[in-house]
Design an enzyme around this catalytic site. Structure first.
Site, mmCIF file in Angstrom:
data_model
loop_
_atom_site.group_PDB
_atom_site.id
_atom_site.type_symbol
_atom_site.label_atom_id
_atom_site.label_comp_id
_atom_site.label_asym_id
_atom_site.label_seq_id
_atom_site.Cartn_x
_atom_site.Cartn_y
_atom_site.Cartn_z
ATOM 1 N N GLY A 1 0.785 -1.239 0.000
ATOM 2 C CA GLY A 1 0.000 0.000 0.000
ATOM 3 C C GLY A 1 0.809 1.278 0.000
ATOM 4 O O GLY A 1 0.325 2.315 -0.460
ATOM 5 N N GLU B 1 4.494 4.370 5.571
ATOM 6 C CA GLU B 1 3.289 3.545 5.673
ATOM 7 C C GLU B 1 2.129 4.264 4.988
ATOM 8 O O GLU B 1 2.096 5.489 4.913
ATOM 9 C CB GLU B 1 3.021 3.293 7.177
ATOM 10 C CG GLU B 1 1.789 2.509 7.530
ATOM 11 C CD GLU B 1 1.721 1.093 6.966
ATOM 12 O OE1 GLU B 1 1.765 0.969 5.732
ATOM 13 O OE2 GLU B 1 1.569 0.142 7.754
ATOM 14 N N ASP C 1 -4.427 2.742 11.238
ATOM 15 C CA ASP C 1 -5.823 2.463 11.573
ATOM 16 C C ASP C 1 -5.880 2.150 13.074
ATOM 17 O O ASP C 1 -5.885 3.063 13.896
ATOM 18 C CB ASP C 1 -6.261 1.294 10.688
ATOM 19 C CG ASP C 1 -7.734 0.970 10.778
ATOM 20 O OD1 ASP C 1 -8.521 1.870 11.075
ATOM 21 O OD2 ASP C 1 -8.102 -0.191 10.535
ATOM 22 N N LYS D 1 -6.538 7.261 10.656
ATOM 23 C CA LYS D 1 -7.932 7.201 11.123
ATOM 24 C C LYS D 1 -7.912 7.180 12.646
ATOM 25 O O LYS D 1 -7.976 6.114 13.257
ATOM 26 C CB LYS D 1 -8.614 5.936 10.585
ATOM 27 C CG LYS D 1 -8.852 5.963 9.095
ATOM 28 C CD LYS D 1 -9.871 4.929 8.668
ATOM 29 C CE LYS D 1 -9.213 3.667 8.226
ATOM 30 N NZ LYS D 1 -10.157 2.723 7.548
ATOM 31 N N PHE E 1 -13.695 3.042 5.010
ATOM 32 C CA PHE E 1 -12.721 2.225 4.305
ATOM 33 C C PHE E 1 -12.347 2.924 3.014
ATOM 34 O O PHE E 1 -13.203 3.245 2.200
ATOM 35 C CB PHE E 1 -13.253 0.820 4.027
ATOM 36 C CG PHE E 1 -12.167 -0.109 3.566
ATOM 37 C CD1 PHE E 1 -11.317 -0.705 4.486
ATOM 38 C CD2 PHE E 1 -11.956 -0.335 2.216
ATOM 39 C CE1 PHE E 1 -10.284 -1.525 4.062
ATOM 40 C CE2 PHE E 1 -10.917 -1.153 1.786
ATOM 41 C CZ PHE E 1 -10.084 -1.750 2.709
ATOM 42 N N VAL E 2 -11.054 3.201 2.840
ATOM 43 C CA VAL E 2 -10.611 3.995 1.693
ATOM 44 C C VAL E 2 -9.713 3.190 0.754
ATOM 45 O O VAL E 2 -9.063 2.226 1.161
ATOM 46 C CB VAL E 2 -9.887 5.284 2.139
ATOM 47 C CG1 VAL E 2 -10.838 6.219 2.853
ATOM 48 C CG2 VAL E 2 -8.680 4.969 3.009
HETATM 49 P P1 5GP Z 1 -3.597 -1.087 11.636
HETATM 50 O O1 5GP Z 1 -2.659 -2.153 12.092
HETATM 51 O O2 5GP Z 1 -3.139 0.302 11.936
HETATM 52 O O3 5GP Z 1 -5.000 -1.347 12.098
HETATM 53 O O4 5GP Z 1 -3.735 -1.293 10.092
HETATM 54 C C1 5GP Z 1 -2.951 -0.703 9.171
HETATM 55 C C2 5GP Z 1 -3.137 -1.431 7.858
HETATM 56 O O5 5GP Z 1 -4.501 -1.813 7.642
HETATM 57 C C3 5GP Z 1 -2.778 -0.510 6.725
HETATM 58 O O6 5GP Z 1 -1.403 -0.590 6.429
HETATM 59 C C4 5GP Z 1 -3.645 -1.033 5.612
HETATM 60 O O7 5GP Z 1 -3.008 -2.095 4.972
HETATM 61 C C5 5GP Z 1 -4.879 -1.565 6.308
HETATM 62 N N1 5GP Z 1 -5.976 -0.577 6.320
HETATM 63 C C6 5GP Z 1 -6.474 0.077 7.375
HETATM 64 N N2 5GP Z 1 -7.471 0.911 7.012
HETATM 65 C C7 5GP Z 1 -7.584 0.781 5.669
HETATM 66 C C8 5GP Z 1 -8.450 1.378 4.685
HETATM 67 O O8 5GP Z 1 -9.323 2.224 4.955
HETATM 68 N N3 5GP Z 1 -8.266 0.971 3.399
HETATM 69 C C9 5GP Z 1 -7.334 0.052 3.034
HETATM 70 N N4 5GP Z 1 -7.242 -0.257 1.741
HETATM 71 N N5 5GP Z 1 -6.507 -0.530 3.933
HETATM 72 C C10 5GP Z 1 -6.637 -0.171 5.228
#
Ligand code: 5GP
Length: 180
Positions: free
Chosen positions: A48, A104, A108, A136, A157-158
């Site tokens: 990503g 990164e 999230d 987020k 969700f983007v």
């Molecule tokens: P975290 O561990 O912070 O919850 O997740 C981070 C990862 O979740 C990001 O690197 C991404 O791969 C995925 N992710 C979180 N939110 C989104 C979103 O809104 N869209 C997409 N495509 N991936 C997301």
């Protein structure tokens, strides 16, 4: 094409191509000031962060920049984070005594970054910081520092600008909300 000029499934643009370009230029200048006179090693998180990294790297007014990638996966539903993070592709190069900037796509829950910071800090870099294009904050489950942040977005969700849903939409030049 779906609604207006947007691809099918894409509901709304949240961050335009122009806003992304402006913010990346600002972040590049800021990082350039902070790392002036030093060598900077960018660590991109596949897949990503590839688009953000490509733009950010070219916005850095630094003489010596190197790039490496790692890949991680988190188990669970594809659009939610289960909390279990695993390294599926490690870096090619050592990072001991280097100034490392993790690049990164989006923060999230924060669990991925906590894991990554921990993993890389254990390898003895000269310094370790994070640049994330999107955040987020409403979804955060663990506190984790993000030194360079592009945009805060709502809990949607983007896709686009490198982010996918089931492999699709990474090529879109903007960040948009889709149905999860
Ligand atoms: P975290 O561990 O912070 O919850 O997740 C981070 C990862 O979740 C990001 O690197 C991404 O791969 C995925 N992710 C979180 N939110 C989104 C979103 O809104 N869209 C997409 N495509 N991936 C997301």
């Amino acid at each position: 094409m779906g609604r207006g000029d947007l691809p099918v499934g894409v509901e709304e643009i949240l961050v335009s191509q122009e806003a992304l370009a402006r913010r990346v230029a600002e972040l590049g200048a800021q990082i350039g000031r902070d790392y002036a006179g030093r060598s900077l090693h960018l660590v991109g998180v596949l897949k990503g962060a590839v688009t953000f990294l490509a733009d950010l790297a070219r916005a850095l007014p630094l003489e010596d920049v190197t790039v490496d990638y790692l890949a991680i996966s988190s188990y669970g539903r594809s659009t939610d984070t289960s909390g279990v993070v695993r390294l599926v592709k490690d870096l090619d190069e050592e990072i001991a005594d280097r100034h490392v900037l993790i690049v990164e796509d989006i923060v999230d829950t924060g669990l991925t970054l906590v894991y990554l910071r921990d993993q890389l800090a254990g390898r003895g870099p000269a310094s370790l910081a994070v640049a994330a294009m999107l955040d987020k904050p409403q979804r955060r489950r663990v506190d984790v520092p993000v030194e360079y942040l592009g945009f805060e977005i709502p809990d949607r969700f983007v896709v686009g600008y490198g982010l996918d849903r089931a492999g699709h939409y990474r090529h879109l030049p903007y960040v948009a909300a889709v149905r999860p």
